[in-house]
Motif scaffolding. Sequence first.
Motif, PDB file in Angstrom:
ATOM      1  N   SER A 135      15.173 -24.624  48.144  1.00 13.52           N
ATOM      2  CA  SER A 135      16.513 -25.176  48.302  1.00 13.52           C
ATOM      3  C   SER A 135      16.517 -26.638  48.736  1.00 13.52           C
ATOM      4  CB  SER A 135      17.313 -24.333  49.300  1.00 13.52           C
ATOM      5  OG  SER A 135      16.780 -24.498  50.591  1.00 13.52           O
ATOM      6  N   ILE A 136      15.347 -27.185  49.047  1.00 16.33           N
ATOM      7  CA  ILE A 136      15.295 -28.606  49.422  1.00 16.33           C
ATOM      8  C   ILE A 136      15.154 -29.423  48.153  1.00 16.33           C
ATOM      9  CG2 ILE A 136      14.106 -30.339  50.823  1.00 16.33           C
ATOM     10  CD1 ILE A 136      12.668 -28.060  52.152  1.00 16.33           C
ATOM     11  N   PRO A 137      16.039 -30.387  47.927  1.00 21.86           N
ATOM     12  CA  PRO A 137      15.869 -31.215  46.733  1.00 21.86           C
ATOM     13  C   PRO A 137      14.551 -31.973  46.831  1.00 21.86           C
ATOM     14  CG  PRO A 137      17.693 -32.024  48.091  1.00 21.86           C
ATOM     15  CD  PRO A 137      17.173 -30.795  48.743  1.00 21.86           C
ATOM     16  N   SER A 138      13.743 -31.921  45.794  1.00 23.16           N
ATOM     17  CA  SER A 138      12.463 -32.617  45.882  1.00 23.16           C
ATOM     18  C   SER A 138      12.658 -34.049  45.411  1.00 23.16           C
ATOM     19  CB  SER A 138      11.403 -31.911  45.038  1.00 23.16           C
ATOM     20  OG  SER A 138      11.564 -32.276  43.697  1.00 23.16           O
ATOM     21  N   ILE A 139      11.727 -34.895  45.816  1.00 20.52           N
ATOM     22  CA  ILE A 139      11.887 -36.315  45.561  1.00 20.52           C
ATOM     23  C   ILE A 139      11.534 -36.655  44.117  1.00 20.52           C
ATOM     24  CG2 ILE A 139       9.698 -37.473  46.100  1.00 20.52           C
ATOM     25  CD1 ILE A 139      11.601 -38.656  48.540  1.00 20.52           C
ATOM     26  N   ASP A 140      10.955 -35.666  43.383  1.00 21.93           N
ATOM     27  CA  ASP A 140      10.703 -35.922  41.970  1.00 21.93           C
ATOM     28  C   ASP A 140      11.306 -34.832  41.082  1.00 21.93           C
ATOM     29  OD1 ASP A 140       9.059 -33.938  42.764  1.00 21.93           O
ATOM     30  OD2 ASP A 140       7.193 -34.814  42.043  1.00 21.93           O
ATOM     31  N   GLY A 141      12.246 -34.061  41.629  1.00 28.68           N
ATOM     32  CA  GLY A 141      12.883 -32.998  40.844  1.00 28.68           C
ATOM     33  C   GLY A 141      13.932 -33.555  39.896  1.00 28.68           C
ATOM     34  N   ASP A 164      19.679 -38.628  54.556  1.00 31.10           N
ATOM     35  CA  ASP A 164      18.636 -37.801  53.952  1.00 31.10           C
ATOM     36  C   ASP A 164      18.410 -38.251  52.516  1.00 31.10           C
ATOM     37  OD1 ASP A 164      17.202 -35.855  52.573  1.00 31.10           O
ATOM     38  OD2 ASP A 164      17.883 -34.278  53.915  1.00 31.10           O
ATOM     39  N   LEU A 165      17.288 -38.931  52.306  1.00 24.31           N
ATOM     40  CA  LEU A 165      17.070 -39.566  51.002  1.00 24.31           C
ATOM     41  C   LEU A 165      16.935 -38.569  49.865  1.00 24.31           C
ATOM     42  CD1 LEU A 165      14.648 -42.375  52.131  1.00 24.31           C
ATOM     43  CD2 LEU A 165      17.004 -42.628  51.419  1.00 24.31           C
ATOM     44  N   SER A 166      16.338 -37.396  50.120  1.00 22.01           N
ATOM     45  CA  SER A 166      16.151 -36.491  48.988  1.00 22.01           C
ATOM     46  C   SER A 166      17.489 -35.887  48.550  1.00 22.01           C
ATOM     47  CB  SER A 166      15.119 -35.410  49.314  1.00 22.01           C
ATOM     48  OG  SER A 166      15.452 -34.743  50.500  1.00 22.01           O
ATOM     49  N   VAL A 167      18.396 -35.650  49.482  1.00 23.50           N
ATOM     50  CA  VAL A 167      19.724 -35.156  49.110  1.00 23.50           C
ATOM     51  C   VAL A 167      20.483 -36.228  48.333  1.00 23.50           C
ATOM     52  CG1 VAL A 167      21.974 -34.478  50.008  1.00 23.50           C
ATOM     53  CG2 VAL A 167      19.922 -33.479  50.984  1.00 23.50           C
ATOM     54  N   SER A 215      19.203 -23.974  54.615  1.00 22.60           N
ATOM     55  CA  SER A 215      19.533 -22.988  53.583  1.00 22.60           C
ATOM     56  C   SER A 215      21.003 -23.077  53.174  1.00 22.60           C
ATOM     57  CB  SER A 215      19.180 -21.574  54.058  1.00 22.60           C
ATOM     58  OG  SER A 215      20.131 -21.095  54.975  1.00 22.60           O
ATOM     59  N   ILE A 216      21.826 -23.728  53.991  1.00 26.60           N
ATOM     60  CA  ILE A 216      23.251 -23.849  53.684  1.00 26.60           C
ATOM     61  C   ILE A 216      23.539 -25.171  52.960  1.00 26.60           C
ATOM     62  CG2 ILE A 216      25.566 -23.824  54.719  1.00 26.60           C
ATOM     63  CD1 ILE A 216      23.993 -21.207  55.073  1.00 26.60           C
ATOM     64  N   GLN A 217      22.711 -26.184  53.232  1.00 26.34           N
ATOM     65  CA  GLN A 217      22.887 -27.502  52.593  1.00 26.34           C
ATOM     66  C   GLN A 217      22.979 -27.394  51.078  1.00 26.34           C
ATOM     67  OE1 GLN A 217      19.933 -30.404  53.579  1.00 26.34           O
ATOM     68  NE2 GLN A 217      20.671 -30.671  55.672  1.00 26.34           N
ATOM     69  N   ALA A 218      22.033 -26.624  50.493  1.00 28.69           N
ATOM     70  CA  ALA A 218      21.978 -26.529  49.041  1.00 28.69           C
ATOM     71  C   ALA A 218      23.274 -25.949  48.476  1.00 28.69           C
ATOM     72  CB  ALA A 218      20.782 -25.679  48.619  1.00 28.69           C
ATOM     73  N   GLN A 219      23.863 -24.977  49.200  1.00 30.65           N
ATOM     74  CA  GLN A 219      25.124 -24.388  48.724  1.00 30.65           C
ATOM     75  C   GLN A 219      26.215 -25.447  48.644  1.00 30.65           C
ATOM     76  OE1 GLN A 219      26.119 -21.224  51.465  1.00 30.65           O
ATOM     77  NE2 GLN A 219      24.276 -20.033  51.019  1.00 30.65           N
TER      78      GLN A 219
END
Lengths: 335, 336
Positions: A259-265, B227-230, B201-205
Amino acid sequence: MDPAPLLDISGLCVSFRTDRGLVRAVQDVSLQVRAGETLAIVGESGSGKSVTALSILRLLGEAGRVDAGRIVFDGEDLLALEDRAIRAIRGDRVAMIFQEPMSSLNPVLTIGMQVAEPIRLHRNAPWKDAYARAGELLERVRIPDAAGRLGDYPHQLSGGMRQRVMIAMALACRPRLIIADEPTTALDVTVQAQILELLKELTRQANSALILITHDLGVVARYADRVAVMYAGSIVETAPARALYASPAHPYTRGLMASIPSIDGAIGARLPTIDGQPPDLARLPPGCAFALRCPHVFETCRATPPALMEAGTAGHLRACHLDADAAGATAQERA
Amino acid sequence: MPADTAPQQPDGDALLQVEGLKVHFPVTAGVVLQKRIGSVKAVDDVSFSLRRGETFGLVGESGCGKSTTALAVLRMLEPTAGRIVFEGRDITHLNAVKMRPLRRRIQMVYQDPFSSLNPRMRVRDVIGEPLVVHGLAKDKAAYRARVRELMDLVGLLPHMGEHYPHEFSGGQRQRIGIARALALSPSLVVCDEPVSALDVSIQAQVVNLLMDLQERLGLTYLFIAHDLSVVRHISDRIGVMYLGRVVEIAAGDTLFKAPKHPYTQALLAAVPLPDPELDAARPHDLIAGEVPSARTPPPGCRFHPRCPQAMPRCKVETPPLVERDGSEVACHLYGG
């Protein structure tokens, strides 16, 4: 296997008295930490990671109570010690660093006095010597112009500098074990990196053990040797860091990582989610606490709580009823 | 969300244009006769534009001016200088009366879903209140229907409307906040750290919900986060701010694969990746020091005291934001 671990927690159960009755915050947690090792405890709010850490130094407060378990540090059971004896350990052989340096530092004492305090207390050193040693410590945590800043008050420092002061205090008596509870959550990322590098370097030099409590899986990946993943008060998986990221074995760990956005996804793709939300600790289901959200749930999960068991490689344990191979296969289908 | 985004050039399709925006706060001394002794240059000459339907991410560390920029766009703060053009209209100095109909078009989602919802209102009224304030509910039936529609849109069940905000988890409260922001059918939604108070686990939702809503309603987002990846995941283009200035603007992927500004590079190196192998393979060059005070910013390029590549001219000359290979960067290393 090397000699006895520095810290050995076994079967720890902690509960809190609340308005809604007794809440079990930590359920049968067992952990070992060896000298020189960094163990990360990860989990979301309410997972029990901070309560586990606070139990070690018996800092649970009035409402919390250890119901069962043993916490053996360097051969001594900390839970059986007299108050005086545990006070002698706090800040001496075991030190703790908290998330909010502003609320853990005394606003009316200079930072020099605060760093010198544990040395005076535990080493019986005269003020003058302790103060000189404080100057050295502030230098070691790389506070610029350390000697000139001994007389500063906490409000005169930035957040990053205050956290350096906290680390200096923690290191003052050369502890064997440092417990850092979300030490950089309140800091900016460039400062976070500086603080964690420093903490890691200083513990490595002293061959101290470090318990790093965090919710940030990136921080864990960069700084931990071993990881324990907690969910609703229990450890659901524990493994060496590389093994955990290479092959997460518990459905919760897998879901969390996905569920964590990856930096190269792929940008803009929908993220895999874990449906629902963590259970109410006052009304835990009888079986596996993750059953309500688990994509692989079956009959047994709802009835019996799973025990931690080997998951393939040495030192990799998980608490899940699912057949290991089947779990891997379904995870691939989902991905 | 448009898939291919050739960045740059404010075109006819720009929903929002910010030009040379400055927001300075006075610093005063004295109790009765307050004398102005200086100013905090929270935002100092910031320019960017948002195309209709895109997500523009704004990142930077605390004190960089990202939230102040957002508040100025919302006209909740008075700009000191510069221009804000929204839907083709200069709104920089519109008075409250003239601004009122435009307020419907720009809405905000706040960081903390625990303190931004009125605890004494039922959820249906929290969501419906903007309709009442702006006189948009013709009658009770229309009001109820619209609230139901909004709740459905953000994935809340109809019976939840009868409850109070404290009965909901963080993720659900953020859904309530989003429904309220959408009540007036805005074209621009400013999201200030909308997921940073939520569990992983809630962020993605919530991120998924924001993307779905954008697709369905054609929303434009100004997305502020640390948060850079978000930010990378949700944004078409990203602006990086440092101490009141924009140092780089680039398409999300370009920014992460080939960051130009030394500050962007340092920021990316500081973020640990959630994968030990990948993380170990990346540069870890840390920058020393911390962000200086915005009251006495360094002269020239504001990043120069921490920049590993600083040259003599960086200390005196402020680098302008110039175009380089489809990105914009403010750094003397790239000429200009």
